[in-house]
Design an enzyme around this catalytic site. Structure first.
Site, PDB file in Angstrom:
ATOM      1  N   GLU A  75       1.245  -3.524  16.880  1.00 47.46           N
ATOM      2  CA  GLU A  75       0.172  -3.903  17.820  1.00 47.46           C
ATOM      3  C   GLU A  75      -0.981  -4.465  17.006  1.00 47.46           C
ATOM      4  OE1 GLU A  75       0.706  -0.109  18.460  1.00 47.46           O
ATOM      5  OE2 GLU A  75      -0.504   0.423  16.740  1.00 47.46           O
ATOM      6  N   GLN A 127       0.847  -1.185   0.000  1.00 45.82           N
ATOM      7  CA  GLN A 127       0.000   0.000   0.000  1.00 45.82           C
ATOM      8  C   GLN A 127       0.889   1.244   0.000  1.00 45.82           C
ATOM      9  OE1 GLN A 127      -3.655  -0.641   2.814  1.00 45.82           O
ATOM     10  NE2 GLN A 127      -1.965  -1.861   3.622  1.00 45.82           N
ATOM     11  N   ASN A 128       2.188   1.032   0.193  1.00 49.42           N
ATOM     12  CA  ASN A 128       3.112   2.161   0.337  1.00 49.42           C
ATOM     13  C   ASN A 128       3.499   2.731  -1.017  1.00 49.42           C
ATOM     14  OD1 ASN A 128       2.996   1.519   3.044  1.00 49.42           O
ATOM     15  ND2 ASN A 128       4.918   0.366   3.041  1.00 49.42           N
ATOM     16  N   GLY A 133       2.614  -4.397   8.986  1.00 51.01           N
ATOM     17  CA  GLY A 133       2.628  -2.945   9.191  1.00 51.01           C
ATOM     18  C   GLY A 133       1.452  -2.213   8.595  1.00 51.01           C
ATOM     19  N   THR A 134       0.261  -2.822   8.683  1.00 54.37           N
ATOM     20  CA  THR A 134      -0.922  -2.124   8.194  1.00 54.37           C
ATOM     21  C   THR A 134      -2.024  -2.191   9.242  1.00 54.37           C
ATOM     22  OG1 THR A 134      -2.562  -1.940   6.401  1.00 54.37           O
ATOM     23  CG2 THR A 134      -1.745  -4.162   6.911  1.00 54.37           C
ATOM     24  N   ALA A 139       8.864  -3.992  12.913  1.00 58.98           N
ATOM     25  CA  ALA A 139       9.036  -4.695  11.636  1.00 58.98           C
ATOM     26  C   ALA A 139      10.498  -5.066  11.396  1.00 58.98           C
ATOM     27  CB  ALA A 139       8.522  -3.823  10.496  1.00 58.98           C
ATOM     28  N   HIS A 193      -1.323   1.456  -4.378  1.00 59.98           N
ATOM     29  CA  HIS A 193      -1.692   2.867  -4.192  1.00 59.98           C
ATOM     30  C   HIS A 193      -0.780   3.793  -4.971  1.00 59.98           C
ATOM     31  CE1 HIS A 193      -3.900   1.830  -0.186  1.00 59.98           C
ATOM     32  NE2 HIS A 193      -4.572   1.467  -1.256  1.00 59.98           N
ATOM     33  N   CYS A 217       3.357  15.149 -24.202  1.00 60.64           N
ATOM     34  CA  CYS A 217       2.368  15.868 -25.042  1.00 60.64           C
ATOM     35  C   CYS A 217       2.537  17.386 -24.978  1.00 60.64           C
ATOM     36  CB  CYS A 217       0.945  15.486 -24.618  1.00 60.64           C
ATOM     37  SG  CYS A 217       0.431  16.180 -23.031  1.00 60.64           S
ATOM     38  N   CYS A 266       0.529  12.238 -16.525  1.00 60.12           N
ATOM     39  CA  CYS A 266      -0.102  13.373 -17.222  1.00 60.12           C
ATOM     40  C   CYS A 266      -1.598  13.124 -17.371  1.00 60.12           C
ATOM     41  CB  CYS A 266       0.535  13.549 -18.614  1.00 60.12           C
ATOM     42  SG  CYS A 266      -0.253  14.860 -19.579  1.00 60.12           S
TER      43      CYS A 266
HETATM   44  N1  APR Z   1       6.722  -1.991  12.981  1.00 57.96           N
HETATM   45  C1  APR Z   1       5.559  -2.653  12.718  1.00 57.96           C
HETATM   46  N2  APR Z   1       4.343  -2.052  12.639  1.00 57.96           N
HETATM   47  C2  APR Z   1       4.317  -0.721  12.829  1.00 57.96           C
HETATM   48  C3  APR Z   1       5.475   0.041  13.105  1.00 57.96           C
HETATM   49  C4  APR Z   1       6.715  -0.658  13.180  1.00 57.96           C
HETATM   50  N3  APR Z   1       7.872  -0.014  13.451  1.00 57.96           N
HETATM   51  N4  APR Z   1       5.103   1.349  13.259  1.00 57.96           N
HETATM   52  C5  APR Z   1       3.778   1.390  13.060  1.00 57.96           C
HETATM   53  N5  APR Z   1       3.291   0.154  12.822  1.00 57.96           N
HETATM   54  C6  APR Z   1       1.900  -0.239  12.533  1.00 57.96           C
HETATM   55  C7  APR Z   1       0.873   0.549  13.311  1.00 57.96           C
HETATM   56  O1  APR Z   1       0.593  -0.099  14.543  1.00 57.96           O
HETATM   57  C8  APR Z   1      -0.343   0.516  12.356  1.00 57.96           C
HETATM   58  O2  APR Z   1      -1.171  -0.609  12.638  1.00 57.96           O
HETATM   59  O3  APR Z   1       1.670   0.049  11.166  1.00 57.96           O
HETATM   60  C9  APR Z   1       0.273   0.339  10.972  1.00 57.96           C
HETATM   61  C10 APR Z   1       0.170   1.590  10.122  1.00 57.96           C
HETATM   62  O4  APR Z   1      -1.206   1.824   9.879  1.00 57.96           O
HETATM   63  P1  APR Z   1      -1.633   3.092   8.985  1.00 57.96           P
HETATM   64  O5  APR Z   1      -0.900   4.298   9.483  1.00 57.96           O
HETATM   65  O6  APR Z   1      -3.119   3.096   8.940  1.00 57.96           O
HETATM   66  O7  APR Z   1      -1.022   2.769   7.544  1.00 57.96           O
HETATM   67  P2  APR Z   1      -1.623   1.799   6.446  1.00 57.96           P
HETATM   68  O8  APR Z   1      -2.339   0.635   7.068  1.00 57.96           O
HETATM   69  O9  APR Z   1      -0.522   1.502   5.492  1.00 57.96           O
HETATM   70  O10 APR Z   1      -2.707   2.735   5.700  1.00 57.96           O
HETATM   71  C11 APR Z   1      -3.340   2.192   4.567  1.00 57.96           C
HETATM   72  O11 APR Z   1      -4.328   4.350   4.109  1.00 57.96           O
HETATM   73  O12 APR Z   1      -4.301   6.653   3.863  1.00 57.96           O
HETATM   74  C12 APR Z   1      -4.197   5.454   3.202  1.00 57.96           C
HETATM   75  O13 APR Z   1      -3.039   5.321   1.184  1.00 57.96           O
HETATM   76  C13 APR Z   1      -2.844   5.335   2.563  1.00 57.96           C
HETATM   77  O14 APR Z   1      -1.734   3.289   1.987  1.00 57.96           O
HETATM   78  C14 APR Z   1      -2.323   3.995   3.054  1.00 57.96           C
HETATM   79  C15 APR Z   1      -3.576   3.302   3.565  1.00 57.96           C
END
Ligand code: APR
Length: 238
Positions: free
Chosen positions: A209, A96-97, A181-182, A225, A114, A144, A122
């Protein structure tokens, strides 16, 4: 092949895997969307309404990506992908990054659902270009010639994510689904763990968490991570 050794792993990463590289997450304390209003910076309407402010925001984020470095978690994932490929398996890396830290750590065929901060597109002719420097509103398209039609090649709220067919096919073929990490709060990515379960695919969450989807995972490891990615993939993809 050991019976429980996965050969086709689907990995979904989010902002948390890049946090220790110094790139902000979105929903943590101090996260991007706690400091900025996404509706004013990350929608097509915001760009049409105030392109300079949106471009300033993305130029700042792009500079941050260029200054960042991948960490041990990115490298462990890339190494696992190479080991699996060497024995005929596959690690499908969907992120998603919008940063390029997976690629800089050596990962191949990274699927950016994403979009990518280091690319621009463009609106007039649809051409897309790699981009490292700042983008300014009046810049003409190199393909263009149209001025004022270039935008960051990222997916904004209200827009369709990219590569959904490839992602769906890879998820159906997987024997292990790992989310790293999401927060599990933005669809369609947040729905992939439920899809995996419905397909009988084993699921694992690696996060600092429990995420919003934590209850849907068969197993989980919580921590940073840069530590837990290596631990899991070293044991699973020996
Ligand atoms: N190691 C592991 N996990 C981590 C760390 C770390 N060092 N730091 C933060 N996290 C976790 C947090 O606990 C959280 O659950 O990563 C997650 C980040 O969540 P978000 O900030 O919501 O990011 P993400 O899930 O990627 O968001 C999804 O939302 O706004 C849109 O396009 C944007 O791609 C993004 C999408």
């Amino acid at each position: 092949m050991a019976a429980n050794r996965p050969e086709r792993i689907f990995v979904l990463t989010g902002a948390g895997i890049s946090a220790e590289s110094g790139l902000g997450t979105f929903r943590d304390r101090g996260g991007l969307w706690g400091r900025f209003d996404p509706m004013r910076l990350a929608t097509p309407e915001a760009f049409a309404d105030d392109p300079d402010t949106v471009l300033d925001f993305y130029n700042l984020r792009r500079r941050g990506v260029i200054a960042a470095e991948p960490h041990a978690g990115h490298r462990a994932l890339a190494a696992a992908q190479a080991r699996l490929a060497a024995r005929g398996g596959r690690l499908f890396l969907c992120t998603q990054n919008v940063d390029d830290l997976h690629e800089r750590a050596g990962a191949r065929d990274v699927v950016h659902m994403h979009g990518e901060l280091l690319r621009i597109r463009c609106l007039a002719c649809g051409s897309a270009f790699d981009r490292r420097g700042d983008l300014h509103r009046t810049e003409p398209c190199a393909a263009c010639g149209r001025a004022g039609a270039l935008r960051p090649d990222v997916v904004w709220f209200g827009e369709m994510p990219k590569h959904l067919d490839r992602i769906d096919a890879a998820l159906r073929a997987a024997d292990l689904f790992v989310a790293i990490g999401t927060s599990g709060s933005v669809y369609p990515a947040a729905g992939y763990v439920a899809q995996a379960r419905a397909l009988g695919i084993r699921t694992c969450e690696l996060n600092r968490e429990p995420s919003d989807n934590a209850a849907l995972f068969d197993e989980a490891r919580y921590g940073l991570a840069s530590d837990i990615v290596h631990e899991l993939f070293h044991s699973r993809v020996d």
